[in-house]
Design a protein around this motif. Structure first.
Motif, PDB file in Angstrom:
ATOM      1  N   ARG A 153       0.843  -1.195   0.000  1.00  0.00           N
ATOM      2  CA  ARG A 153       0.000   0.000   0.000  1.00  0.00           C
ATOM      3  C   ARG A 153       0.876   1.241   0.000  1.00  0.00           C
ATOM      4  O   ARG A 153       1.814   1.334   0.791  1.00  0.00           O
ATOM      5  CB  ARG A 153      -0.922   0.036   1.223  1.00  0.00           C
ATOM      6  CG  ARG A 153      -1.791   1.290   1.277  1.00  0.00           C
ATOM      7  CD  ARG A 153      -2.844   1.190   2.380  1.00  0.00           C
ATOM      8  NE  ARG A 153      -2.267   1.139   3.703  1.00  0.00           N
ATOM      9  CZ  ARG A 153      -2.013   2.236   4.452  1.00  0.00           C
ATOM     10  NH1 ARG A 153      -2.268   3.447   3.977  1.00  0.00           N
ATOM     11  NH2 ARG A 153      -1.511   2.097   5.654  1.00  0.00           N
ATOM     12  N   ARG A 154       0.558   2.168  -0.886  1.00  0.00           N
ATOM     13  CA  ARG A 154       1.226   3.479  -0.871  1.00  0.00           C
ATOM     14  C   ARG A 154       0.268   4.514  -0.326  1.00  0.00           C
ATOM     15  O   ARG A 154      -0.832   4.712  -0.857  1.00  0.00           O
ATOM     16  CB  ARG A 154       1.688   3.887  -2.262  1.00  0.00           C
ATOM     17  CG  ARG A 154       2.058   5.374  -2.364  1.00  0.00           C
ATOM     18  CD  ARG A 154       2.996   5.696  -3.485  1.00  0.00           C
ATOM     19  NE  ARG A 154       4.348   5.234  -3.176  1.00  0.00           N
ATOM     20  CZ  ARG A 154       5.417   5.558  -3.914  1.00  0.00           C
ATOM     21  NH1 ARG A 154       5.292   6.315  -4.989  1.00  0.00           N
ATOM     22  NH2 ARG A 154       6.613   5.114  -3.586  1.00  0.00           N
ATOM     23  N   ASP A 155       0.672   5.155   0.750  1.00  0.00           N
ATOM     24  CA  ASP A 155      -0.070   6.276   1.320  1.00  0.00           C
ATOM     25  C   ASP A 155       0.479   7.539   0.655  1.00  0.00           C
ATOM     26  O   ASP A 155       1.570   8.004   0.983  1.00  0.00           O
ATOM     27  CB  ASP A 155       0.130   6.323   2.838  1.00  0.00           C
ATOM     28  CG  ASP A 155      -0.681   7.428   3.504  1.00  0.00           C
ATOM     29  OD1 ASP A 155      -1.323   8.211   2.781  1.00  0.00           O
ATOM     30  OD2 ASP A 155      -0.662   7.521   4.736  1.00  0.00           O
ATOM     31  N   SER A 207       0.175  14.509   0.343  1.00  0.00           N
ATOM     32  CA  SER A 207      -0.824  15.526   0.045  1.00  0.00           C
ATOM     33  C   SER A 207      -0.206  16.664  -0.752  1.00  0.00           C
ATOM     34  O   SER A 207       0.904  17.120  -0.456  1.00  0.00           O
ATOM     35  CB  SER A 207      -1.416  16.078   1.341  1.00  0.00           C
ATOM     36  OG  SER A 207      -2.239  17.188   1.065  1.00  0.00           O
ATOM     37  N   GLY A 208      -0.936  17.113  -1.769  1.00  0.00           N
ATOM     38  CA  GLY A 208      -0.483  18.262  -2.539  1.00  0.00           C
ATOM     39  C   GLY A 208      -0.931  19.572  -1.924  1.00  0.00           C
ATOM     40  O   GLY A 208      -0.608  20.644  -2.425  1.00  0.00           O
ATOM     41  N   LYS A 209      -1.717  19.491  -0.801  1.00  0.00           N
ATOM     42  CA  LYS A 209      -2.215  20.702  -0.140  1.00  0.00           C
ATOM     43  C   LYS A 209      -1.965  20.595   1.358  1.00  0.00           C
ATOM     44  O   LYS A 209      -2.833  20.826   2.177  1.00  0.00           O
ATOM     45  CB  LYS A 209      -3.708  20.879  -0.413  1.00  0.00           C
ATOM     46  CG  LYS A 209      -4.063  20.942  -1.892  1.00  0.00           C
ATOM     47  CD  LYS A 209      -5.558  21.023  -2.101  1.00  0.00           C
ATOM     48  CE  LYS A 209      -5.917  21.031  -3.570  1.00  0.00           C
ATOM     49  NZ  LYS A 209      -7.378  21.071  -3.801  1.00  0.00           N
ATOM     50  N   LEU A 267      -3.363  17.222   8.177  1.00  0.00           N
ATOM     51  CA  LEU A 267      -3.226  15.908   8.800  1.00  0.00           C
ATOM     52  C   LEU A 267      -2.686  14.875   7.828  1.00  0.00           C
ATOM     53  O   LEU A 267      -2.326  13.777   8.233  1.00  0.00           O
ATOM     54  CB  LEU A 267      -4.594  15.444   9.338  1.00  0.00           C
ATOM     55  CG  LEU A 267      -5.246  16.354  10.375  1.00  0.00           C
ATOM     56  CD1 LEU A 267      -6.640  15.835  10.718  1.00  0.00           C
ATOM     57  CD2 LEU A 267      -4.398  16.438  11.635  1.00  0.00           C
ATOM     58  N   LYS A 268      -2.635  15.207   6.557  1.00  0.00           N
ATOM     59  CA  LYS A 268      -2.181  14.274   5.532  1.00  0.00           C
ATOM     60  C   LYS A 268      -0.659  14.164   5.523  1.00  0.00           C
ATOM     61  O   LYS A 268       0.061  15.013   6.041  1.00  0.00           O
ATOM     62  CB  LYS A 268      -2.680  14.723   4.160  1.00  0.00           C
ATOM     63  CG  LYS A 268      -4.195  14.635   4.005  1.00  0.00           C
ATOM     64  CD  LYS A 268      -4.631  13.197   3.876  1.00  0.00           C
ATOM     65  CE  LYS A 268      -6.103  13.104   3.568  1.00  0.00           C
ATOM     66  NZ  LYS A 268      -6.528  11.720   3.293  1.00  0.00           N
ATOM     67  N   SER A 269      -0.178  13.096   4.875  1.00  0.00           N
ATOM     68  CA  SER A 269       1.255  12.850   4.819  1.00  0.00           C
ATOM     69  C   SER A 269       1.962  13.866   3.926  1.00  0.00           C
ATOM     70  O   SER A 269       1.458  14.238   2.874  1.00  0.00           O
ATOM     71  CB  SER A 269       1.499  11.427   4.303  1.00  0.00           C
ATOM     72  OG  SER A 269       2.872  11.203   4.117  1.00  0.00           O
TER      73      SER A 269
END
Length: 322
Positions: free
Chosen positions: A290-292, A295-297, A305-307
């Protein structure tokens, strides 16, 4: 002879009123690694109840009593087990509820999987595995998979259609660590090759600055025989929103799955590759990648909260249901 018949009659009457008790569990272990995650070594290690496992290891006990007249009572308790150490605590409780079933449907109270969870599982390709990109990208309509102190009602199955409504009172919500009451619901259609699930939940109070929107997920799967196709639209409260699309192909004892989940609100795409081999009806060997996606934003709103970078999860494991 009369004494024997009387004894048999008493035994039969006693057995009829006894509850059916089932002890069950899951053992799931994998060798997994996580690459490019900040502050974490990328070396492989033994994992249980982790992101590269098919599911959490657990044990449970389920008691069902036939009340007559088409009614039954069910009590269930389920708890996580760490199969790498043998450890478990009551804080790991997964299920702890009492339910009443009849022609009217089901009434349930306690700690349980949420209606929103069941609305997603109705169509999701991995059965909500720990490595599911749908679950890891969007949660279950943006929520956890369980509610404590939930009261719920589920309709009878009507030609493949059913619906559930769960409610957590304001006081129970506060004592759960929240701010107030919660509504949690689903509508599911599952008949023949088609499965459709709508999930929705909403808290009546949110933290300052948090979105007051409701949380939605609408998905469907269709079994074409040689493959299963599934997709969904996701709109959790706040900046997150997006879609998922995937397919599973059974080949004899093998099952192969490819799944993609894109959060357009955060410009973040996750991918899953899965292969499973059934050694028996109860035991499956599996491998997953799985690739998490990053985030582009990353600097704005809930997307914070995104990677900030792509993180890769890889695992090879075995699961046994008993």
């Amino acid at each position: 002879m009369k004494k024997t018949l009387i004894a048999l009659a008493v035994l039969a009457a006693s057995s009829a009123s006894m509850a059916q008790v089932t002890l069950y569990g899951v053992a799931d272990l994998s060798i997994g690694s996580v690459n490019n995650k900040a502050g974490q070594k990328s070396d492989a290690n033994l994992m249980t109840n982790d992101t590269t496992n098919d599911g959490n290891s657990r044990w449970g006990i389920k008691v069902v009593e036939d009340l007559g007249g088409g009614m039954k009572a069910t009590a269930q308790f389920e708890q996580n087990i760490d199969y790498s150490t043998g450890g478990t605590t009551t804080a790991d409780a997964r299920y702890a509820y009492l339910a009443l079933d009849g022609g009217f449907g089901r009434i349930k109270a306690g700690r349980t999987l949420t209606p929103a969870f069941f609305g997603v599982v109705a169509w999701e390709l991995t059965g909500a595995a720990n490595f599911s990109v749908v679950a890891n990208q969007f949660g279950f309509a943006g929520a956890g998979s369980r509610n404590s102190r939930e009261l719920s009602y589920t309709t009878p199955n009507m030609g493949g259609f059913s619906a559930s409504l769960g409610y957590v009172t304001e006081l129970d919500g506060i004592e759960n660590g929240g701010l107030g009451s919660k509504f949690d619901m689903n509508a599911i259609y599952a008949a023949g090759p088609l499965s459709v699930g709508l999930s929705y939940w909403k808290n009546d109070k949110v933290a300052a600055g948090a979105s007051t929107d409701g949380n939605y997920a609408l998905g469907a799967s269709y079994n074409f025989g040689s493959f299963i196709l599934a997709g969904s639209y996701q709109d959790p409260a706040g900046a997150q929103q997006g879609w998922t699309l995937g397919a599973s192909v059974p080949v004899g004892a093998w099952k192969f799955t490819v799944d993609v989940a894109q959060d357009t609100g955060s410009d973040d795409t996750d991918y899953l590759l899965y292969a499973g081999y059934s050694l028996s009806k109860r035991t499956t060997m599996y491998a997953n990648y799985r690739r998490d996606g990053k985030s582009g934003k990353i600097a704005s709103g809930a997307a914070a909260l995104k990677s900030a970078a792509d993180v890769d999860y890889t695992g090879i494991g075995i699961r046994m249901n008993f």
